[in-house]
Scaffold this motif. Structure first.
Motif, mmCIF file in Angstrom:
data_model
loop_
_atom_site.group_PDB
_atom_site.id
_atom_site.type_symbol
_atom_site.label_atom_id
_atom_site.label_comp_id
_atom_site.label_asym_id
_atom_site.label_seq_id
_atom_site.Cartn_x
_atom_site.Cartn_y
_atom_site.Cartn_z
ATOM 1 N N ALA A 193 0.775 -1.249 -0.052
ATOM 2 C CA ALA A 193 0.115 -0.092 -0.003
ATOM 3 C C ALA A 193 0.899 1.267 -0.041
ATOM 4 C CB ALA A 193 -0.994 -0.062 1.237
ATOM 5 N N ASP A 194 1.973 1.253 0.644
ATOM 6 C CA ASP A 194 2.886 2.352 0.765
ATOM 7 C C ASP A 194 3.731 2.578 -0.336
ATOM 8 O OD1 ASP A 194 1.931 3.234 3.058
ATOM 9 O OD2 ASP A 194 3.766 2.342 4.495
ATOM 10 N N VAL A 195 4.093 1.338 -1.103
ATOM 11 C CA VAL A 195 5.203 1.821 -2.279
ATOM 12 C C VAL A 195 4.485 1.472 -3.620
ATOM 13 C CG1 VAL A 195 6.778 0.185 -3.554
ATOM 14 C CG2 VAL A 195 6.902 0.190 -1.088
ATOM 15 N N ILE A 196 3.358 0.906 -3.927
ATOM 16 C CA ILE A 196 2.518 0.922 -5.312
ATOM 17 C C ILE A 196 1.781 2.081 -5.217
ATOM 18 C CG2 ILE A 196 1.254 -0.493 -6.808
ATOM 19 C CD1 ILE A 196 4.332 -1.522 -6.080
ATOM 20 N N PRO A 197 1.698 2.864 -6.022
ATOM 21 C CA PRO A 197 0.644 3.927 -6.555
ATOM 22 C C PRO A 197 -0.578 3.386 -6.649
ATOM 23 C CG PRO A 197 2.216 3.934 -8.201
ATOM 24 C CD PRO A 197 2.765 3.051 -7.364
ATOM 25 N N PRO A 215 -3.521 -4.572 -7.401
ATOM 26 C CA PRO A 215 -3.251 -5.654 -6.280
ATOM 27 C C PRO A 215 -2.146 -6.415 -6.890
ATOM 28 C CG PRO A 215 -5.321 -6.274 -7.341
ATOM 29 C CD PRO A 215 -5.105 -4.969 -7.894
ATOM 30 N N PRO A 216 -1.441 -7.154 -5.790
ATOM 31 C CA PRO A 216 -0.618 -8.033 -6.177
ATOM 32 C C PRO A 216 -0.909 -9.557 -6.981
ATOM 33 C CG PRO A 216 -0.826 -8.283 -4.053
ATOM 34 C CD PRO A 216 -1.657 -6.990 -4.366
ATOM 35 N N HIS A 217 -0.289 -9.966 -7.891
ATOM 36 C CA HIS A 217 -0.754 -11.253 -8.607
ATOM 37 C C HIS A 217 0.260 -12.236 -8.367
ATOM 38 C CE1 HIS A 217 -3.276 -8.190 -10.863
ATOM 39 N NE2 HIS A 217 -3.920 -9.246 -11.136
ATOM 40 N N ILE A 218 -0.239 -13.724 -8.124
ATOM 41 C CA ILE A 218 0.640 -14.686 -8.057
ATOM 42 C C ILE A 218 0.834 -15.519 -9.294
ATOM 43 C CG2 ILE A 218 0.768 -16.724 -6.637
ATOM 44 C CD1 ILE A 218 -0.439 -15.401 -4.373
ATOM 45 N N TYR A 219 2.011 -15.781 -9.517
ATOM 46 C CA TYR A 219 2.037 -16.517 -10.972
ATOM 47 C C TYR A 219 2.669 -17.925 -10.817
ATOM 48 C CZ TYR A 219 1.082 -12.104 -13.106
ATOM 49 O OH TYR A 219 0.365 -10.879 -13.501
ATOM 50 N N HIS A 220 3.026 -18.445 -9.710
ATOM 51 C CA HIS A 220 3.463 -19.768 -9.418
ATOM 52 C C HIS A 220 3.040 -20.093 -7.960
ATOM 53 C CE1 HIS A 220 6.940 -18.886 -7.065
ATOM 54 N NE2 HIS A 220 7.233 -17.847 -7.774
#
Length: 429
Positions: A237-241, A247-252
């Motif tokens: 929340a602090d780093v990503i504008p 939101p974050p995505h998971i690929y494995h």
């Protein structure tokens, strides 16, 4: 009658022959006696000669012993001469060191006076140091050279101690005294707590101290695992504008767990770092001189504080700026889906690297205080340092957009130049 006369004459003749024989016998006896006397005299003379030879041999032995004594005296005199020459050499070296120290003092005085002349130099920023600052800084710089009288007395005491030890070893009446920490060994003062230890004991102590550090790190990591998910959400929340929109995505499958472990390990490193520094100090303390302990105790807390400042700088300024830039040039060209694992790899790498980068002021100040370099030399070679900073930033913060290494290189150059400016302002040359 004639017959009787002849018989009488014959008797007389026989008597005379007998007398002659007696006389001859007496002469033979006398000769034997003389011969015996001569033999006895010769034996006595031979005995006297043997006595004289024995006395001569005794005299020769005494002369040989006297010669040996003279040789020993000569060797002792030679040893004393060599010790005196060694003491003279040490005195000469002490005089040379004093001359060098005087020359250094004169050079430092001239350099301190020349600081005022450099005030109007546009490259130096026009900062004018005060005389009080110059005096304080010059008084804080350790000289590290003993006085002439102290070195001369140390040399003479070492020579006298060596002579006494040699005399005691020759006579067998003396005992060798053990050396204790803090005493002079070969003219060099040992640290007060230094003592001989087998290599196996050093290795055992090192392993035990590393185990303590690993224990603290493991404890911090275990605690961090409990709140790793909350920490990931907070950092995102602090780093990503516009974190809610992206939101974050998971690929494995293991990406989330690996990211949790990395975040928890970061907390474990932060917990273990002060303990690591403290255990390093305890391990090195017996071999450090008092002034070295002072430098270490002053540098270590400063290093930890600078590392914390570097991490905060990365978290509050560099990372938000980077992701703002990434979002700006990606938006409109593609749909943004930041991967959780790759994003946190960049966050952790950049944060750790900036924690190391913020050690530059401390390293510069320590190098100048220990006499390794000078502020003027660093200022003259600043372009080489700039190139080295750029190379390191591109090596450890690889980014195809070149944004991250450029920011890190600029930060390193600003820290370098800012440290030099502060040192010039306080009067350090």
């Amino acid at each position: 009658m004639d017959d009787e006369d002849e018989a009488a004459d014959d008797q007389d003749a026989d008597a005379e022959d007998a007398d002659d024989q007696d006389a001859d016998a007496e002469d033979a006896d006398d000769q034997d006696a003389d011969a015996d006397a001569d033999d006895q005299d010769e034996d006595a003379e031979a005995a006297d000669d043997q006595d004289e030879d024995a006395e001569a041999a005794d005299d020769q032995d005494e002369e040989a012993e006297a010669a040996d004594d003279q040789d020993e005296d000569a060797e002792a005199a030679d040893d004393q001469d060599e010790e005196a020459e060694a003491a003279d050499d040490q005195d000469a070296d002490a005089d040379d060191d004093d001359q060098d120290a005087d020359a250094d003092d004169e050079g430092e005085t001239e350099d301190a006076e020349s600081v005022d002349e450099d005030v109007d130099d546009p490259d130096d920023g026009g900062l004018k140091p005060t005389n009080m600052h110059k005096a304080n800084v010059q008084s804080d710089i350790p000289r590290g050279k003993p006085k002439k009288k102290e070195r001369a007395s140390t040399a003479s005491e070492s020579a006298s101690d060596a002579a006494e030890a040699k005399a005691a070893a020759e006579t067998g009446t003396g005992t060798q005294e053990p050396t204790y920490p803090g005493e002079d060994v070969g003219g060099i003062s040992t640290p007060p707590d230094d003592e001989e230890m087998p290599l196996a004991d050093h290795i055992e102590e090192m392993i035990s101290r590393v185990a303590v550090v690993l224990l603290f790190g493991a404890a911090g990591t275990a605690i961090g695992i409990l709140w790793a998910s909350d920490a990931i959400a907070f950092i995102w929340a602090d780093v990503i504008p516009e974190a809610e929109e992206w939101p974050p995505h998971i690929y494995h499958p293991l990406e989330l767990w690996l990211t949790r472990i990395k975040v928890a390990a970061l907390l474990g490193i932060m917990v273990a770092l002060p303990m690591f520094v403290y255990q390093c100090y305890l391990f090195m303390r017996p071999g450090l001189y008092p002034n070295e302990r002072k430098y270490y105790l002053a540098a270590v807390p400063t290093s930890v504080v600078l590392a914390g400042v570097g991490m905060l700088f990365s978290y509050l300024l560099v990372l938000p700026l980077l992701f703002e830039y990434f979002t700006f040039y990606s938006e409109g060209s593609a749909e943004i889906h930041y991967a959780l694992g790759e994003t946190f790899n960049l966050v952790i790498t950049l944060t750790a690297f900036l924690a190391i980068v913020f050690q530059i002021p401390l390293l510069i100040m320590m190098a100048i205080m220990m006499g390794v370099t000078s502020r003027r030399w660093l200022a003259e070679k600043r372009l080489y340092f700039w190139a080295a900073f750029a190379g390191l930033s591109f090596m450890f913060t690889f980014d195809p957009t070149m944004m991250a290494p450029v920011i890190v290189a600029i930060v390193m150059i600003l820290l370098f130049e800012g440290t030099l400016a502060i040192l010039k302002w306080v009067g350090v040359d």
